[in-house]
Design an enzyme around this catalytic site. Structure first.
Site, PDB file in Angstrom:
ATOM      1  CG  LEU A 173     -14.746  -9.565  26.483  1.00 54.96           C
ATOM      2  CD1 LEU A 173     -15.497  -9.659  27.815  1.00 54.96           C
ATOM      3  CD2 LEU A 173     -15.371  -8.474  25.624  1.00 54.96           C
ATOM      4  CD  GLU A 205     -18.607 -12.754  26.912  1.00 56.73           C
ATOM      5  OE1 GLU A 205     -18.730 -13.888  26.424  1.00 56.73           O
ATOM      6  OE2 GLU A 205     -17.698 -11.960  26.557  1.00 56.73           O
TER       7      GLU A 205
HETATM    8  N1  PCA Z   1     -15.118 -13.400  26.449  1.00 60.53           N
HETATM    9  C1  PCA Z   1     -14.948 -13.368  27.864  1.00 60.53           C
HETATM   10  C2  PCA Z   1     -15.287 -14.765  28.285  1.00 60.53           C
HETATM   11  C3  PCA Z   1     -14.905 -15.590  27.120  1.00 60.53           C
HETATM   12  C4  PCA Z   1     -14.816 -14.639  26.001  1.00 60.53           C
HETATM   13  O1  PCA Z   1     -14.451 -14.851  24.872  1.00 60.53           O
HETATM   14  C5  PCA Z   1     -13.530 -13.003  28.208  1.00 60.53           C
HETATM   15  O2  PCA Z   1     -12.755 -12.597  27.342  1.00 60.53           O
HETATM   16  O3  PCA Z   1     -13.159 -13.129  29.390  1.00 60.53           O
END
Ligand code: PCA
Length: 146
Positions: free
Chosen positions: A11, A81
């Protein structure tokens, strides 16, 4: 009401799922006050995913970005998620400090993997202090395959 979200993986700005992050970024980078183990995990028939394990005191203090997300937008990010699903992340509150000014501290929510999902039986790399674009390469390749 916005909530603060600490992101350490896909993200982040410039990473594969950033377009799904509707938050407004707080300037600079932030680091977890406690160490947590950050792995890049290869899931069967899936991607190469960043897992920040909810095992405080292990691994490294982890660097990421903080966003203010509208509460109304949070359910969509929770779905991405897989919060509440057996293989999903759990959203927990973490203490963070600014990478630029250690006297600046704040609390933010973050998506951690429950300790019970510890990737002992899965191919994994790490623990790392930061998820980098090199780590995201496998993620891009799989995404492109769909
Ligand atoms: N997305 C969330 C948690 C792990 C992911 O790939 C993030 O970027 O914090």
């Amino acid at each position: 009401m916005p909530i603060r979200l600490f992101v350490y993986g896909t993200l982040k700005a410039g990473f594969p799922n950033h377009h799904l992050n509707t938050g407004r970024r707080l300037p600079g980078r932030y680091i977890t006050c406690q160490a947590f183990p950050l792995y890049v995990v290869r899931l069967p028939a899936e991607d190469r995913a960043p897992w920040l394990m909810n095992l405080p005191g292990q691994g490294h203090c982890v660097t990421g970005e903080v966003y203010e997300v509208d509460a109304a937008d949070l359910p969509a990010i929770d779905r991405l998620e897989e919060v509440g699903q057996p293989t999903g992340y759990e959203r927990v509150s973490l203490a963070l400090r600014s990478a630029d000014d250690p006297s600046v501290q704040l609390q933010a929510q973050a998506y951690l993997k429950p300790a019970a999902q510890w990737p002992r039986c899965l191919a994994h790399e790490g623990p790392y202090a930061e998820y980098t674009l090199d780590h995201a390469v496998g993620y891009y390749l799989i995404q492109d395959g769909f």
